[in-house]
Design an enzyme around this catalytic site. Structure first.
Site, PDB file in Angstrom:
ATOM      1  N   HIS A  52     -31.618  54.341 -24.878  1.00  0.00           N
ATOM      2  CA  HIS A  52     -33.026  54.740 -24.804  1.00  0.00           C
ATOM      3  C   HIS A  52     -33.862  53.611 -25.392  1.00  0.00           C
ATOM      4  CE1 HIS A  52     -32.484  59.244 -24.375  1.00  0.00           C
ATOM      5  NE2 HIS A  52     -31.300  58.933 -24.883  1.00  0.00           N
ATOM      6  N   ASN A  88     -27.600  57.659 -28.310  1.00  0.00           N
ATOM      7  CA  ASN A  88     -27.038  58.916 -28.780  1.00  0.00           C
ATOM      8  C   ASN A  88     -25.579  58.972 -28.331  1.00  0.00           C
ATOM      9  OD1 ASN A  88     -29.529  59.783 -29.798  1.00  0.00           O
ATOM     10  ND2 ASN A  88     -30.150  60.583 -27.811  1.00  0.00           N
ATOM     11  N   HIS A 134     -25.863  55.272 -22.229  1.00  0.00           N
ATOM     12  CA  HIS A 134     -27.253  54.889 -21.945  1.00  0.00           C
ATOM     13  C   HIS A 134     -27.938  54.501 -23.237  1.00  0.00           C
ATOM     14  CE1 HIS A 134     -27.056  59.259 -22.484  1.00  0.00           C
ATOM     15  NE2 HIS A 134     -28.258  59.202 -23.032  1.00  0.00           N
ATOM     16  N   ASP A 171     -37.270  57.495 -18.315  1.00  0.00           N
ATOM     17  CA  ASP A 171     -36.736  58.799 -18.695  1.00  0.00           C
ATOM     18  C   ASP A 171     -37.619  59.882 -18.079  1.00  0.00           C
ATOM     19  OD1 ASP A 171     -34.743  59.813 -21.269  1.00  0.00           O
ATOM     20  OD2 ASP A 171     -36.139  61.258 -20.373  1.00  0.00           O
ATOM     21  N   ILE A 172     -36.981  60.906 -17.535  1.00  0.00           N
ATOM     22  CA  ILE A 172     -37.701  61.968 -16.840  1.00  0.00           C
ATOM     23  C   ILE A 172     -38.469  62.860 -17.823  1.00  0.00           C
ATOM     24  CG2 ILE A 172     -35.915  63.782 -16.852  1.00  0.00           C
ATOM     25  CD1 ILE A 172     -36.421  64.046 -13.803  1.00  0.00           C
ATOM     26  N   GLY A 188     -25.958  63.841 -30.439  1.00  0.00           N
ATOM     27  CA  GLY A 188     -26.918  64.511 -29.563  1.00  0.00           C
ATOM     28  C   GLY A 188     -26.891  64.005 -28.132  1.00  0.00           C
TER      29      GLY A 188
HETATM   30  P1  AMP Z   1     -29.134  61.927 -24.274  1.00  0.00           P
HETATM   31  O1  AMP Z   1     -29.506  63.138 -25.039  1.00  0.00           O
HETATM   32  O2  AMP Z   1     -29.114  60.680 -25.107  1.00  0.00           O
HETATM   33  O3  AMP Z   1     -27.873  62.114 -23.458  1.00  0.00           O
HETATM   34  O4  AMP Z   1     -30.349  61.685 -23.276  1.00  0.00           O
HETATM   35  C1  AMP Z   1     -30.291  61.866 -21.893  1.00  0.00           C
HETATM   36  C2  AMP Z   1     -31.641  61.498 -21.374  1.00  0.00           C
HETATM   37  O5  AMP Z   1     -31.578  61.435 -19.969  1.00  0.00           O
HETATM   38  C3  AMP Z   1     -32.755  62.480 -21.737  1.00  0.00           C
HETATM   39  O6  AMP Z   1     -33.785  61.792 -22.446  1.00  0.00           O
HETATM   40  C4  AMP Z   1     -33.226  62.999 -20.392  1.00  0.00           C
HETATM   41  O7  AMP Z   1     -34.610  63.232 -20.347  1.00  0.00           O
HETATM   42  C5  AMP Z   1     -32.804  61.876 -19.464  1.00  0.00           C
HETATM   43  N1  AMP Z   1     -32.582  62.280 -18.088  1.00  0.00           N
HETATM   44  C6  AMP Z   1     -31.816  63.298 -17.643  1.00  0.00           C
HETATM   45  N2  AMP Z   1     -31.829  63.362 -16.303  1.00  0.00           N
HETATM   46  C7  AMP Z   1     -32.628  62.349 -15.880  1.00  0.00           C
HETATM   47  C8  AMP Z   1     -33.051  61.882 -14.599  1.00  0.00           C
HETATM   48  N3  AMP Z   1     -32.650  62.487 -13.476  1.00  0.00           N
HETATM   49  N4  AMP Z   1     -33.883  60.818 -14.546  1.00  0.00           N
HETATM   50  C9  AMP Z   1     -34.299  60.213 -15.683  1.00  0.00           C
HETATM   51  N5  AMP Z   1     -33.930  60.595 -16.914  1.00  0.00           N
HETATM   52  C10 AMP Z   1     -33.114  61.663 -17.021  1.00  0.00           C
END
Ligand code: AMP
Length: 112
Positions: free
Chosen positions: A100, A85, A98, A29-30, A91
């Site tokens: 987490h 999520n 995805h 995760d970024i 959220g």
């Molecule tokens: P959600 O709120 O469950 O949709 O989480 C989306 C997740 O994707 C967040 O934790 C972001 O930090 C992560 N995210 C968004 N863009 C990227 C990216 N380019 N590379 C890695 N993680 C990302």
């Protein structure tokens, strides 16, 4: 609906990829919320948990097995949390299913 994760799958944008096969991909995760925080996604464009059908059984099964394998490789033998999520109340910000995986510290319960 395509999302930024489709661009990670197609390698149009870079990611710190931990695992990849025909069905799924794991990458860091970024914006990590724990010492270890990675995501496991299906390569198929599935928007959320709410869009899963019986046809996706193998895909979801593989995602969860990959999550467990990568968690061990990342040193999370003491435990971790897996979160999906889902839609607005859950959220979810990125409209591509995805999971987490967070670990490396004691996680609080319940989440906010
Ligand atoms: P959600 O709120 O469950 O949709 O989480 C989306 C997740 O994707 C967040 O934790 C972001 O930090 C992560 N995210 C968004 N863009 C990227 C990216 N380019 N590379 C890695 N993680 C990302």
């Amino acid at each position: 609906m395509s999302s930024i994760f489709s661009k990670i799958i197609s390698k149009q944008i870079p990611a710190d990829i931990l695992y990849e096969d025909d069905l799924c991909m794991a990458f860091r995760d970024i914006n990590p919320q724990a010492p270890t925080h990675f995501l496991v996604i299906p390569k198929k464009e599935i928007q959320s948990m709410a869009d899963l059908t019986a046809d996706d059984q193998a895909i979801v099964g593989q995602c969860l097995i990959v999550a467990a394998q990568v968690a061990l490789e990342e040193g999370l033998a003491n435990g971790y949390r897996l979160i999906a999520n889902t839609l607005e109340d859950g959220g979810q910000e990125v409209p591509h299913l995805h999971f987490h995986i967070l670990g490396g510290r004691k996680l609080n319960w319940p989440p906010g």
